[in-house]
Every structure is written in C-alpha cells, then in structure tokens.
Design a protein around this motif. Sequence first.
Motif, mmCIF file in Angstrom:
data_model
loop_
_atom_site.group_PDB
_atom_site.id
_atom_site.type_symbol
_atom_site.label_atom_id
_atom_site.label_comp_id
_atom_site.label_asym_id
_atom_site.label_seq_id
_atom_site.Cartn_x
_atom_site.Cartn_y
_atom_site.Cartn_z
ATOM 1 N N UNK A 98 0.834 -1.197 0.000
ATOM 2 C CA UNK A 98 0.000 0.000 0.000
ATOM 3 C C UNK A 98 0.876 1.258 0.000
ATOM 4 N N UNK A 99 1.916 1.266 0.824
ATOM 5 C CA UNK A 99 2.814 2.416 0.890
ATOM 6 C C UNK A 99 3.573 2.589 -0.417
ATOM 7 N N UNK A 100 4.081 1.479 -0.958
ATOM 8 C CA UNK A 100 4.843 1.564 -2.209
ATOM 9 C C UNK A 100 3.974 2.009 -3.378
ATOM 10 N N UNK A 101 2.718 1.601 -3.371
ATOM 11 C CA UNK A 101 1.809 2.002 -4.451
ATOM 12 C C UNK A 101 1.608 3.510 -4.431
ATOM 13 N N UNK A 102 1.360 4.072 -3.234
ATOM 14 C CA UNK A 102 1.159 5.512 -3.129
ATOM 15 C C UNK A 102 2.442 6.260 -3.494
ATOM 16 N N UNK A 103 3.572 5.747 -3.043
ATOM 17 C CA UNK A 103 4.853 6.369 -3.374
ATOM 18 C C UNK A 103 5.080 6.364 -4.880
ATOM 19 N N UNK A 104 4.736 5.238 -5.526
ATOM 20 C CA UNK A 104 4.883 5.151 -6.983
ATOM 21 C C UNK A 104 3.954 6.142 -7.677
ATOM 22 N N UNK A 105 2.719 6.292 -7.183
ATOM 23 C CA UNK A 105 1.773 7.226 -7.784
ATOM 24 C C UNK A 105 2.271 8.671 -7.648
ATOM 25 N N UNK A 106 2.835 9.014 -6.471
ATOM 26 C CA UNK A 106 3.360 10.365 -6.261
ATOM 27 C C UNK A 106 4.522 10.638 -7.207
ATOM 28 N N UNK A 107 5.427 9.688 -7.321
ATOM 29 C CA UNK A 107 6.578 9.863 -8.207
ATOM 30 C C UNK A 107 6.143 9.993 -9.665
ATOM 31 N N UNK A 108 5.135 9.191 -10.042
ATOM 32 C CA UNK A 108 4.656 9.224 -11.426
ATOM 33 C C UNK A 108 4.009 10.568 -11.752
ATOM 34 N N UNK A 109 3.163 11.067 -10.821
ATOM 35 C CA UNK A 109 2.511 12.357 -11.060
ATOM 36 C C UNK A 109 3.522 13.501 -11.016
ATOM 37 N N UNK A 110 4.506 13.407 -10.113
ATOM 38 C CA UNK A 110 5.537 14.450 -10.038
ATOM 39 C C UNK A 110 6.330 14.517 -11.336
ATOM 40 N N UNK A 111 6.661 13.347 -11.874
ATOM 41 C CA UNK A 111 7.388 13.300 -13.152
ATOM 42 C C UNK A 111 6.538 13.886 -14.278
ATOM 43 N N UNK A 112 5.245 13.567 -14.255
ATOM 44 C CA UNK A 112 4.326 14.081 -15.275
ATOM 45 C C UNK A 112 4.233 15.600 -15.187
#
Length: 350
Positions: free
Chosen positions: A240-254
């Motif tokens: 759950x934590x890694x999924x949210x972290x991945x989503x934050x990184x993906x949106x930040x990159x976008x």
Amino acid sequence: MSGCLAVNSNGRNGGLAMLWRDGIEVIIQSYSNMHIDSMVQMENKNYVLFTGFYGQADPNHRNLSWDMLRRIGRTVKENWIMGGGFNAILDNDKKDGGRRKPRVLTEDFRSVLEELALVDIKTSRGWFTWINNREGDAMVKERLDRFVFSSTACNAFLYIDTNVISQTSPDHEVIMLDTLGKKPKEKKDNPRLFFRFEVCWARDEKAKKIIKDSWCNYSDSILEKMNCICDSLGPWQFNNFNKRKHQINKLSKKLDDFIQAPSTQVNLNRIKETRLKLKKLYEQDEIYRTSTNTVNNMDICCIPKCVNDEMNKNLTQSFTDKEILRAFNQMDPRKAPNINGLPGIFFKKN
C-alpha cells in the motif's frame, strides 16, 4: 522541528523561515527580511555557513540584494552554502517565454557570484522554478531559485544533489538540496520486516477485512491470532505504501514534464489537474506519516522510589475484569500495549 526562526515580510517582499531538527546545532549569525545567516554543525563536527536568501523582486532595488551578499561574503571563513529565491537569472537561457531580461541585470547577478567565488549548482531534475500560469504565448517560466556553493564547499561535499520538486499549488516550485544525494546507497533491510499498526488504518476497509479474515481463520489462541494479523498486515502495509509512493513519483514526473516543456506546448489546465491529483496523494501520505508517534526515551534513574511494600502488593494482584475494562477504555488509541505493534484503536475497532 525543534528549532525555528521566522522573519516577517515587508509588505509583499521578503519573509523567510528556517527550521531544524532536534540534535542539529544551528547558530544564527544575522537576519533580515531578505536573509538568514547561520552556522550549522555537520556530522563531522565541522561548521558550514548556510544563508537563506530572498532577492529584491523590484529590479530597481536589486543592487541592495547584491550589496548584502558582498557584506556577508567578506566575513566568510568557512564552507559557504546559500539557497533561496534570488529573483534573478544568470542569462536569458534560464527563462522561457516573455521579454528578454535587460543585459545589465543578468550581468550584475553573474558578476556578484564571480566576485564571491560562488558556484551555481545545476539541478538533476527539473529546471524552471517559477511559472506565471498563463496560456500560450503569454506563459513565462524562469529559473529564479537555486543553491550556490563556495568553491571550498564544492570540494567538501562531493555527493551534493539538487532537485526541483513540483508543488500542488502555483506558482513557485520547491528546490531541494541533499548533501549526500549522489552517494552510493547502502543495502537496506527488507521494509516488510518492520511492522506497526497505524492509526489511519482503522478507517481502511481493506485493513478491516484482513484483520477479520485473519482472526476468524486461525486457531483459538489469541496470541497466535494477533501474530497472524501482523503477518497479514505487513505485506499489505508494504504494498500500500509503495503504491502511493509510486503514484506520487509518477505524477511528479508528469508535472515536471508539463512545466519544463516549451511554453507553446504547455496546457495550463493539465498542469492544474495534475497538481490537484498530486495534492490528494500528498494529503493521504501526510495522514499516513503523521499517525506514527515518536516515543522519547526518559532517563528514570534519578526518580526517587515512592512505592512501599503494601502498595506493591496491591499493584501485583491479579487484575479483575472491571479493572481491565476500565483500562481498555482509557487506552490511548495510538499507543501499542505490546511489542506486536497493535495499538489501542486496533482493539477498540475490531
């Protein structure tokens, strides 16, 4: 943060704050509404001069900022790091869109850095730190914020790394400095081995289902049931934590890609939409992180003995059901009564 110095703005200009954690020695040297000068002790016990800086926004008063830097620079004997919003660019390549800056302004900024032997640290990710949030040809993006190092500081900090961190609100992005950012990472233990029930999980339906299934599908031993719950929630916590972290990184990159693209290709509505999505994820992450308490160890060796033998006898008697229920209702929902990581809210909600 255990330490803080905040300096009020002068109208719409200036205004700074410096915060530091417990255990970090910071000695404030001087401050104004445009700067905070401080000595910071590093892990090797050496001191570094750190200056937080905000340059004059009015070009007609910009020389006041450069004169201040010169006064500070004449007294520097240590490694010097300075960061903040300079409200100036070194050349017109540091902006996209809008009219070109007068050459005299860029040359003044460049000359003061050269005079003080300060090196502009390039960012590893991101470039522009300010955007005027207008559409099409009216959009302007500039690199107004930066970190600069003295030449000796560059030699002392070999692993420095700076990044532009996209924010959820316009119009300024954050620039972050990590003095060990490029140092090779040491192998860490598997994070799935560390478990603690977080307060925010009490409202999570998936967590409730995992707890219910683990409790109902195991042996009659309460301790075994609780161990089973911990074993089941651990991987869920990790994923759950890694999924949210991945989503934050993906949106930040976008968001970074949107902002760094040429002005003519930038869609302001997509930037606003991405910022809103990123804000929601940050809020969820904040709830997750702030639910964990930090327990400070207390030295009790100096506390005098105050329990006599009769009191001790009463305290060591077996607990009654009434006493257990009263203690249960008084339990802090965030505190774990045992090393299994299950706090009071787990028992109250399940």
